[in-house]
Scaffold this active site. Structure first.
Site, PDB file in Angstrom:
ATOM      1  N   ASN A  14     -12.853  -2.967   2.596  1.00 52.07           N
ATOM      2  CA  ASN A  14     -13.726  -1.807   2.784  1.00 52.07           C
ATOM      3  C   ASN A  14     -14.730  -1.748   1.641  1.00 52.07           C
ATOM      4  OD1 ASN A  14     -12.315  -0.918   5.108  1.00 52.07           O
ATOM      5  ND2 ASN A  14     -10.774   0.081   3.822  1.00 52.07           N
TER       6      ASN A  14
ATOM      7  N   VAL B 220     -10.969   3.206  -3.612  1.00 52.47           N
ATOM      8  CA  VAL B 220     -10.622   2.754  -4.970  1.00 52.47           C
ATOM      9  C   VAL B 220     -11.642   1.695  -5.399  1.00 52.47           C
ATOM     10  CG1 VAL B 220      -8.860   1.698  -6.437  1.00 52.47           C
ATOM     11  CG2 VAL B 220      -8.153   3.187  -4.542  1.00 52.47           C
TER      12      VAL B 220
ATOM     13  N   HIS C 253     -10.278  -4.976  -3.318  1.00 54.46           N
ATOM     14  CA  HIS C 253      -8.935  -5.184  -2.781  1.00 54.46           C
ATOM     15  C   HIS C 253      -9.030  -5.632  -1.337  1.00 54.46           C
ATOM     16  CE1 HIS C 253     -10.101  -0.939  -2.531  1.00 54.46           C
ATOM     17  NE2 HIS C 253      -9.468  -0.888  -1.354  1.00 54.46           N
ATOM     18  N   ILE C 254      -8.131  -6.513  -0.970  1.00 52.64           N
ATOM     19  CA  ILE C 254      -8.057  -7.029   0.393  1.00 52.64           C
ATOM     20  C   ILE C 254      -6.809  -6.434   1.032  1.00 52.64           C
ATOM     21  CG2 ILE C 254      -7.881  -9.081   1.831  1.00 52.64           C
ATOM     22  CD1 ILE C 254      -9.103 -10.700  -0.442  1.00 52.64           C
ATOM     23  N   HIS C 255      -7.014  -5.719   2.138  1.00 55.45           N
ATOM     24  CA  HIS C 255      -5.865  -5.193   2.882  1.00 55.45           C
ATOM     25  C   HIS C 255      -5.324  -6.293   3.789  1.00 55.45           C
ATOM     26  CE1 HIS C 255      -6.846  -0.761   2.325  1.00 55.45           C
ATOM     27  NE2 HIS C 255      -8.044  -1.278   2.113  1.00 55.45           N
TER      28      HIS C 255
ATOM     29  N   ASP D 213       0.850  -1.191   0.000  1.00 54.81           N
ATOM     30  CA  ASP D 213       0.000   0.000   0.000  1.00 54.81           C
ATOM     31  C   ASP D 213       0.892   1.249   0.000  1.00 54.81           C
ATOM     32  OD1 ASP D 213      -3.223   0.537   0.961  1.00 54.81           O
ATOM     33  OD2 ASP D 213      -1.810   2.219   1.128  1.00 54.81           O
TER      34      ASP D 213
HETATM   35  P1  AMP Z   1      -9.654   1.578   0.378  1.00 54.13           P
HETATM   36  O1  AMP Z   1      -9.668   2.846   1.167  1.00 54.13           O
HETATM   37  O2  AMP Z   1     -10.088   0.357   1.149  1.00 54.13           O
HETATM   38  O3  AMP Z   1     -10.397   1.721  -0.936  1.00 54.13           O
HETATM   39  O4  AMP Z   1      -8.140   1.276   0.052  1.00 54.13           O
HETATM   40  C1  AMP Z   1      -7.462   1.852  -1.011  1.00 54.13           C
HETATM   41  C2  AMP Z   1      -6.014   1.771  -0.662  1.00 54.13           C
HETATM   42  O5  AMP Z   1      -5.260   1.956  -1.839  1.00 54.13           O
HETATM   43  C3  AMP Z   1      -5.553   2.801   0.344  1.00 54.13           C
HETATM   44  O6  AMP Z   1      -5.034   2.159   1.502  1.00 54.13           O
HETATM   45  C4  AMP Z   1      -4.492   3.594  -0.410  1.00 54.13           C
HETATM   46  O7  AMP Z   1      -3.419   4.003   0.395  1.00 54.13           O
HETATM   47  C5  AMP Z   1      -4.076   2.595  -1.472  1.00 54.13           C
HETATM   48  N1  AMP Z   1      -3.508   3.168  -2.676  1.00 54.13           N
HETATM   49  C6  AMP Z   1      -3.978   4.241  -3.370  1.00 54.13           C
HETATM   50  N2  AMP Z   1      -3.196   4.461  -4.445  1.00 54.13           N
HETATM   51  C7  AMP Z   1      -2.216   3.516  -4.419  1.00 54.13           C
HETATM   52  C8  AMP Z   1      -1.106   3.229  -5.264  1.00 54.13           C
HETATM   53  N3  AMP Z   1      -0.829   3.953  -6.358  1.00 54.13           N
HETATM   54  N4  AMP Z   1      -0.302   2.188  -4.931  1.00 54.13           N
HETATM   55  C9  AMP Z   1      -0.558   1.463  -3.833  1.00 54.13           C
HETATM   56  N5  AMP Z   1      -1.602   1.677  -3.009  1.00 54.13           N
HETATM   57  C10 AMP Z   1      -2.416   2.690  -3.296  1.00 54.13           C
END
Ligand code: AMP
Length: 112
Positions: A85, A94, A98-100, A28
């Site tokens: 999320n 985004v 995606h899985i954190h 991330d």
């Molecule tokens: P969410 O808030 O669950 O949609 O998570 C989106 C995640 O994507 C966030 O934790 C951001 O920090 C991460 N993110 C956004 N842009 C990038 C990028 N270019 N490379 C890696 N992670 C990113």
């Protein structure tokens, strides 16, 4: 194309950790823990609530990818948290599923 589709296509850079036929794992850009990784499907599913019954195998594959990445990053012993999320209140920013994976320190509960 979403931001994450551009990462999959290598149109924008990311610190990629591992990749499977159907998924990609990368660090991330704004880590919330010493280890903060995202595991994403290559298929553009906007969010969990829009996955379809035909995605059942892909969703299982993503969880096994989480297991593989957590092991690779040394989190299997100490533990880690997995977060998806969904939508505004979930904090989704985004629109590509995606899985954190968060780890490397004790994480408090409940989340904020
Ligand atoms: P969410 O808030 O669950 O949609 O998570 C989106 C995640 O994507 C966030 O934790 C951001 O920090 C991460 N993110 C956004 N842009 C990038 C990028 N270019 N490379 C890696 N992670 C990113």
């Amino acid at each position: 194309m979403t931001l994450f589709e551009k990462i999959i296509a290598r149109e924008i850079p990311a610190q990629i950790i591992a990749e499977g036929n159907d998924w990609l794992a990368f660090h991330d850009i704004s880590p919330q823990a010493p280890v903060h990784v995202l595991v994403i499907p290559k298929k553009a599913i906007p969010r969990l609530g829009e996955a379809a019954p035909e995605d059942v195998q892909l969703l299982g594959t993503l969880l096994l990818a989480v297991q593989e990445v957590a092991r690779k990053l040394g989190l299997a012993e100490t533990g880690f948290r997995v977060v998806i999320n969904h939508g505004r209140d979930g904090g989704e920013t985004v629109p590509h599923l995606h899985i954190h994976i968060l780890g490397g320190r004790p994480l408090s509960w409940p989340p904020g």
